[in-house]
Write a protein that holds these residues in place. Sequence first.
Motif, PDB file in Angstrom:
ATOM      1  N   LYS A   6       0.849  -1.181   0.000  1.00 60.84           N
ATOM      2  CA  LYS A   6       0.000   0.000   0.000  1.00 60.84           C
ATOM      3  C   LYS A   6       0.893   1.242   0.000  1.00 60.84           C
ATOM      4  N   VAL A   7       0.545   2.202  -0.837  1.00 65.60           N
ATOM      5  CA  VAL A   7       1.294   3.455  -0.918  1.00 65.60           C
ATOM      6  C   VAL A   7       0.443   4.557  -0.303  1.00 65.60           C
ATOM      7  N   THR A   8       1.027   5.312   0.614  1.00 66.06           N
ATOM      8  CA  THR A   8       0.336   6.459   1.199  1.00 66.06           C
ATOM      9  C   THR A   8       1.222   7.690   1.063  1.00 66.06           C
ATOM     10  N   LEU A   9       0.588   8.836   0.947  1.00 66.57           N
ATOM     11  CA  LEU A   9       1.295  10.103   0.829  1.00 66.57           C
ATOM     12  C   LEU A   9       0.615  11.100   1.753  1.00 66.57           C
ATOM     13  N   ASP A  10       1.374  11.690   2.654  1.00 68.79           N
ATOM     14  CA  ASP A  10       0.843  12.678   3.591  1.00 68.79           C
ATOM     15  C   ASP A  10       0.812  14.034   2.878  1.00 68.79           C
ATOM     16  N   GLN A  11      -0.376  14.430   2.420  1.00 74.46           N
ATOM     17  CA  GLN A  11      -0.484  15.666   1.643  1.00 74.46           C
ATOM     18  C   GLN A  11      -0.167  16.909   2.465  1.00 74.46           C
ATOM     19  N   GLU A  12      -0.340  16.860   3.773  1.00 72.44           N
ATOM     20  CA  GLU A  12       0.005  18.017   4.600  1.00 72.44           C
ATOM     21  C   GLU A  12       1.504  18.258   4.590  1.00 72.44           C
TER      22      GLU A  12
END
Length: 63
Positions: free
Chosen positions: A4-10
């Motif tokens: 799973k790939v996640t990206l913290d947009q903040e």
Amino acid sequence: MAKKVTLDQEECIGCQSCVEICPEVFGFADEAEKAFVIEGSDGDNPCAEEAAAACPVACIEVE
């Protein structure tokens, strides 16, 4: 099991290095000036980990 790939947009600074390295997994929202993970993208794609390693603010996680 697929990664799973996640990206913290903040935390994202909008440098677009992830998009350049792995356009199959990452997109860029012009209005927000932030990258995002493309829905349904393949976290097992080798470029996803390369993009995470290249992120200058380390806001991408592949697990």
